[in-house]
Design a protein around this motif. Structure first.
Motif, mmCIF file in Angstrom:
data_model
loop_
_atom_site.group_PDB
_atom_site.id
_atom_site.type_symbol
_atom_site.label_atom_id
_atom_site.label_comp_id
_atom_site.label_asym_id
_atom_site.label_seq_id
_atom_site.Cartn_x
_atom_site.Cartn_y
_atom_site.Cartn_z
ATOM 1 N N LEU A 1 -8.658 1.005 4.460
ATOM 2 C CA LEU A 1 -7.372 0.973 4.834
ATOM 3 C C LEU A 1 -7.122 2.206 5.667
ATOM 4 O O LEU A 1 -6.312 2.125 6.748
ATOM 5 C CB LEU A 1 -6.708 1.095 3.409
ATOM 6 C CG LEU A 1 -4.959 1.493 3.559
ATOM 7 C CD1 LEU A 1 -4.171 0.067 4.421
ATOM 8 C CD2 LEU A 1 -4.289 1.436 2.212
ATOM 9 N N VAL A 2 -7.329 3.244 5.388
ATOM 10 C CA VAL A 2 -7.042 4.423 5.867
ATOM 11 C C VAL A 2 -7.574 4.555 7.351
ATOM 12 O O VAL A 2 -6.971 5.036 8.301
ATOM 13 C CB VAL A 2 -7.398 5.884 4.947
ATOM 14 C CG1 VAL A 2 -7.304 7.142 5.748
ATOM 15 C CG2 VAL A 2 -6.462 5.863 3.816
ATOM 16 N N ASN A 3 -8.817 4.091 7.513
ATOM 17 C CA ASN A 3 -9.190 4.238 8.756
ATOM 18 C C ASN A 3 -8.517 3.237 9.773
ATOM 19 O O ASN A 3 -8.387 3.487 10.868
ATOM 20 C CB ASN A 3 -10.901 4.006 8.817
ATOM 21 C CG ASN A 3 -11.690 4.839 8.144
ATOM 22 O OD1 ASN A 3 -11.116 6.040 8.109
ATOM 23 N ND2 ASN A 3 -12.790 4.753 7.564
ATOM 24 N N HIS A 4 -8.089 2.127 9.246
ATOM 25 C CA HIS A 4 -7.411 1.045 10.170
ATOM 26 C C HIS A 4 -6.032 1.883 10.337
ATOM 27 O O HIS A 4 -5.611 1.585 11.608
ATOM 28 C CB HIS A 4 -7.339 -0.245 9.176
ATOM 29 C CG HIS A 4 -6.767 -1.241 10.115
ATOM 30 N ND1 HIS A 4 -6.223 -2.518 9.642
ATOM 31 C CD2 HIS A 4 -6.626 -1.509 11.390
ATOM 32 C CE1 HIS A 4 -6.085 -3.254 10.684
ATOM 33 N NE2 HIS A 4 -6.049 -2.764 11.992
ATOM 34 N N LEU A 5 -5.371 2.567 9.662
ATOM 35 C CA LEU A 5 -4.046 3.239 9.960
ATOM 36 C C LEU A 5 -4.265 4.270 11.025
ATOM 37 O O LEU A 5 -3.134 4.345 11.706
ATOM 38 C CB LEU A 5 -3.555 3.811 8.746
ATOM 39 C CG LEU A 5 -3.056 2.678 7.564
ATOM 40 C CD1 LEU A 5 -2.729 3.556 6.203
ATOM 41 C CD2 LEU A 5 -1.896 1.859 7.986
ATOM 42 N N LYS B 1 -9.471 9.390 1.615
ATOM 43 C CA LYS B 1 -9.300 9.860 3.117
ATOM 44 C C LYS B 1 -9.944 8.990 4.157
ATOM 45 O O LYS B 1 -10.106 9.000 5.380
ATOM 46 C CB LYS B 1 -9.508 11.033 3.350
ATOM 47 C CG LYS B 1 -8.548 11.989 2.317
ATOM 48 C CD LYS B 1 -8.946 13.428 2.673
ATOM 49 C CE LYS B 1 -7.830 14.381 1.760
ATOM 50 N NZ LYS B 1 -7.916 15.691 1.803
ATOM 51 N N ASP B 2 -11.128 8.457 3.443
ATOM 52 C CA ASP B 2 -12.114 7.505 4.326
ATOM 53 C C ASP B 2 -12.588 6.249 3.986
ATOM 54 O O ASP B 2 -13.616 6.104 3.155
ATOM 55 C CB ASP B 2 -13.479 8.542 4.488
ATOM 56 C CG ASP B 2 -14.447 7.972 5.554
ATOM 57 O OD1 ASP B 2 -14.003 6.804 6.254
ATOM 58 O OD2 ASP B 2 -15.598 8.233 5.453
ATOM 59 N N HIS C 1 0.858 -1.091 0.084
ATOM 60 C CA HIS C 1 -0.038 0.064 0.112
ATOM 61 C C HIS C 1 1.059 1.266 0.231
ATOM 62 O O HIS C 1 1.709 1.176 0.622
ATOM 63 C CB HIS C 1 -0.947 0.009 1.257
ATOM 64 C CG HIS C 1 -1.928 -1.026 1.113
ATOM 65 N ND1 HIS C 1 -2.781 -1.189 0.355
ATOM 66 C CD2 HIS C 1 -1.829 -2.239 1.904
ATOM 67 C CE1 HIS C 1 -3.839 -2.382 0.693
ATOM 68 N NE2 HIS C 1 -3.142 -2.826 1.518
ATOM 69 N N THR C 2 0.599 2.370 -0.685
ATOM 70 C CA THR C 2 1.169 3.643 -0.957
ATOM 71 C C THR C 2 0.207 4.695 -0.651
ATOM 72 O O THR C 2 -0.999 4.449 -0.989
ATOM 73 C CB THR C 2 1.810 3.597 -2.424
ATOM 74 O OG1 THR C 2 2.691 2.498 -2.232
ATOM 75 C CG2 THR C 2 2.615 4.920 -2.435
ATOM 76 N N GLY C 3 0.734 5.631 -0.047
ATOM 77 C CA GLY C 3 -0.026 6.778 0.109
ATOM 78 C C GLY C 3 0.454 8.157 0.430
ATOM 79 O O GLY C 3 1.643 8.151 0.384
ATOM 80 N N GLU D 1 -3.720 9.455 3.643
ATOM 81 C CA GLU D 1 -4.483 9.014 2.458
ATOM 82 C C GLU D 1 -3.814 8.053 1.724
ATOM 83 O O GLU D 1 -2.745 7.594 1.930
ATOM 84 C CB GLU D 1 -4.295 9.989 1.324
ATOM 85 C CG GLU D 1 -5.098 11.471 1.933
ATOM 86 C CD GLU D 1 -4.785 12.724 0.689
ATOM 87 O OE1 GLU D 1 -5.510 13.593 0.727
ATOM 88 O OE2 GLU D 1 -4.057 12.482 -0.192
ATOM 89 N N ASP D 2 -4.694 7.152 1.029
ATOM 90 C CA ASP D 2 -4.010 6.022 0.210
ATOM 91 C C ASP D 2 -3.575 6.794 -1.237
ATOM 92 O O ASP D 2 -3.736 7.991 -1.457
ATOM 93 C CB ASP D 2 -5.026 4.937 0.015
ATOM 94 C CG ASP D 2 -6.309 5.070 -0.764
ATOM 95 O OD1 ASP D 2 -6.351 6.432 -1.368
ATOM 96 O OD2 ASP D 2 -7.307 4.704 -0.817
#
Length: 180
Positions: A74-78, A70-71, A33-35, A64-65
């Motif tokens: 993945l992002v929420n888990h990070l 932003k939502d 994953h990149t962001g 962000e991914d």
């Protein structure tokens, strides 16, 4: 023509032009994953055209991914306690102590990185250019996330993860533009 600062000068980080790109991956296989994450404020200290230090504050809520999502899951888990616990630790910081020359614009930058309230020394290669009252820095910092208590699916702390193991290394490509 380069501007040579005689005195120490503070160059304010341009938060619109500065970005940190992150990359995390599974230990086995090609799943990664990149962001992006953004600097909320900071400054670089320059003396005689050389980077002498600085500080950048990173707003962890800006994770962000790669699709600038932003939502999402993945992002929420990070943002959860599994990873960066953003509700409890909304900001991370990097303090730059010094930059030593490797050759030309190529430097080795040393400093301290604080994530989740935990601070460790770091060093990374960076290209630093000081010209016309603008300081540009680009570098790559790779950290072992477990030093900052980011342990989710780390092979160091969880047995029997097999192909679910997430690499302990997180790479940050740092691009900073600062203006005097």
């Amino acid at each position: 023509m380069s501007l040579h600062f005689g005195e120490e000068n503070y160059a304010i980080i341009d938060t619109k032009q500065s970005v940190i790109t992150w990359k995390g991956s599974n230990l086995v296989g090609s799943n990664s994953h990149t962001g992006y994450i953004y600097i909320s404020q900071g400054e670089l200290i320059v003396k005689n055209g050389q980077l002498m230090g600085g500080k950048a504050e990173v707003d962890m809520n800006t994770i962000e991914d790669e699709d600038h999502g932003k939502d999402n899951t993945l992002v929420n888990h990070l943002k959860d306690p599994d990873f960066f616990d953003v509700k409890k630790f909304p900001f991370s910081t990097i303090v730059l102590d010094k930059a030593t020359s490797i050759n030309g614009e190529n430097k080795k930058v040393k400093g301290k990185l604080t994530i989740k309230g935990i601070t460790h020394p770091v060093s990374f290669p960076a290209k630093i250019e000081v010209k016309d009252e603008i300081v540009k820095m680009s570098g790559k910092l790779v950290i072992d996330r477990t030093k900052w208590d980011v342990r989710y699916k780390s092979g160091k702390f969880y047995a029997l993860l097999a192909d679910q193991t997430i690499s302990d290394s997180i790479a940050f490509d740092i691009k900073i533009v600062a203006k005097k």
